[in-house]
Design an enzyme around this catalytic site. Structure first.
Site, PDB file in Angstrom:
ATOM      1  N   CYS A 242      -4.756  -6.007  -5.662  1.00 44.44           N
ATOM      2  CA  CYS A 242      -6.062  -6.113  -4.978  1.00 44.44           C
ATOM      3  C   CYS A 242      -7.237  -5.958  -5.934  1.00 44.44           C
ATOM      4  O   CYS A 242      -8.352  -6.371  -5.612  1.00 44.44           O
ATOM      5  CB  CYS A 242      -6.156  -5.075  -3.862  1.00 44.44           C
ATOM      6  SG  CYS A 242      -4.948  -5.373  -2.574  1.00 44.44           S
TER       7      CYS A 242
ATOM      8  N   HIS B  88     -13.751  -4.804  -2.414  1.00 46.46           N
ATOM      9  CA  HIS B  88     -12.475  -5.347  -1.934  1.00 46.46           C
ATOM     10  C   HIS B  88     -12.349  -4.972  -0.454  1.00 46.46           C
ATOM     11  O   HIS B  88     -12.651  -3.848  -0.056  1.00 46.46           O
ATOM     12  CB  HIS B  88     -11.328  -4.772  -2.735  1.00 46.46           C
ATOM     13  CG  HIS B  88      -9.999  -5.031  -2.104  1.00 46.46           C
ATOM     14  ND1 HIS B  88      -9.592  -6.296  -1.750  1.00 46.46           N
ATOM     15  CD2 HIS B  88      -9.000  -4.186  -1.716  1.00 46.46           C
ATOM     16  CE1 HIS B  88      -8.394  -6.221  -1.182  1.00 46.46           C
ATOM     17  NE2 HIS B  88      -8.015  -4.959  -1.151  1.00 46.46           N
TER      18      HIS B  88
ATOM     19  N   ASN C 277      -7.176  -8.405   4.789  1.00 44.46           N
ATOM     20  CA  ASN C 277      -7.079  -8.075   3.371  1.00 44.46           C
ATOM     21  C   ASN C 277      -6.431  -9.256   2.644  1.00 44.46           C
ATOM     22  O   ASN C 277      -5.244  -9.517   2.829  1.00 44.46           O
ATOM     23  CB  ASN C 277      -6.245  -6.796   3.220  1.00 44.46           C
ATOM     24  CG  ASN C 277      -6.101  -6.345   1.775  1.00 44.46           C
ATOM     25  OD1 ASN C 277      -6.405  -7.082   0.838  1.00 44.46           O
ATOM     26  ND2 ASN C 277      -5.639  -5.123   1.595  1.00 44.46           N
TER      27      ASN C 277
END
Ligand code: UT7
Length: 323
Positions: A113, A250, A280
């Protein structure tokens, strides 16, 4: 001094939207639980004809259009991904071929990520070191292919998509008024590698594997790690959090975004939130959020923008730039 300045941006999402309501028909979950615990309302899922390379190519073409450039103007491609089309060659090379580029270099970078923050930092070093003038930095993911669709604790959280920016060498005077990347801070700590991982790989099982996460453990560390690299960015530049125009985090969970913003005294009006729409998307989430807020006119030339991420590894990092 040379600065790496954002010249263009672009994004690409799969055709298919999967809403929380539809998710209720797949696993034992509810729209209410997902919204309350994560802020996610829907995510995009790649179809059979969509891959990390095809989504990345579309985001790259959008960024080239936005910059008024052609593929021939690019001398490096860095793709942040944990979901490559093939174990090798790098999916960046696939995108390079799709764009018709035969010069320069293209490679993948894997920091889950945090991948886009790591890729921006790497591109900045190539540019400031004089090895590249225009770098296409892409985050592209098809996390839906890594999910265990029987595990409600993970499958509701992730989605697919891609975003890209073009970083270009420009002259700055070495102050924080310069446009471009002003400072970057990267961290990792493998002590946490088993808290968020995929249980397969070419060298172990010979399979792709499925995503496994101790969500509560990841959550526990997220705000502290994010705060660490955000504070480092402001310490290094002598800028203050009040100077910030936009935080582009993020997008893992709205509660992590709100918790970090509260701890750093950043009002939520300055935080770009796309987790509700995209879920996500790992390394794609920051460039997707950047493209969203730059194309709707929120992020403007001269704005101070902070990117930050935390994810598998753990890895975490920040990039402070002037748009
Ligand atoms: O991008 C990389 C970084 N990743 C992250 O940042 C993710 C970080 N973690 C999180 O975002 C959160 O920990 C989650 C969203 C994954 C989970 O939220 P939570 O508030 O930590 O919930 P929990 O894991 O403590 O689970 C609470 C309850 C459990 O039931 P019991 O044991 O209390 O009866 C779960 O079984 O919620 C249950 N649950 C669900 N219920 C309905 C877990 N998943 C679901 C679901 N639908 N999808």
């Amino acid at each position: 001094m040379i600065r790496s300045i954002v010249r263009g941006f672009g994004a690409s999402l799969p055709k298919r939207v999967l809403t929380n309501r539809e998710m209720e028909t797949l696993v034992d979950t509810t729209d209410e639980w997902i919204v309350q615990r994560t802020g996610i309302r829907q995510r995009y899922i790649a179809g059979d004809d969509e891959t990390t390379a095809s989504l990345g190519e579309a985001a790259a073409r959008a960024a080239l259009d936005n910059a008024g450039l052609t593929p021939a103007d690019i001398d490096m491609i860095i793709l942040a991904t944990s979901t490559p089309d093939n174990t090798f060659p790098a999916t960046a090379v696939n995108i390079q071929q799709r764009l018709g580029i035969h010069h320069g270099a293209a490679f993948d970078l894997q920091a889950v990520c945090s991948g886009f923050v790591f890729a921006m930092t790497t591109a900045d070093l190539y540019i400031r070191g004089g090895m590249a003038r225009r770098v296409l930095v892409i985050g592209s993911e098809t996390f839906s292919r890594l999910l265990d669709w029987n595990d409600r604790t993970t499958c509701v959280l992730f989605g697919d998509g891609a975003g890209a920016v073009i970083l270009e060498a420009g002259e700055g005077n070495g102050t924080s008024d310069d446009r471009g990347i002003l400072t970057a801070h990267l961290r990792s700590d493998g002590a946490h590698k088993d808290k968020l991982y995929v249980d397969g790989g070419p060298s172990t099982t010979g399979t792709v594997g499925h995503l496994k996460m101790e969500g509560r453990e990841v959550f526990k560390h997220a705000v502290g790690m994010i705060t660490d690299v955000v504070v480092a960015a402001f310490d290094a530049t002598k800028l203050s959090i009040d100077d910030l125009d936009w935080l582009v985090p993020h997008q893992a969970n709205i509660r992590i975004l709100e918790g970090s913003a509260r701890k750093l005294s950043i009002p939520m009006e300055k935080v770009v939130v796309t987790v509700d729409q995209h879920g996500n998307t790992s390394a794609a989430s920051i460039p997707l959020a950047l493209a969203t807020a730059a194309s709707d006119g929120r992020i403007k030339k001269g704005d101070l923008v902070l990117l930050e991420a935390m994810g598998g590894g753990f890895t975490w990092g920040s990039v402070l730039l002037r748009w």
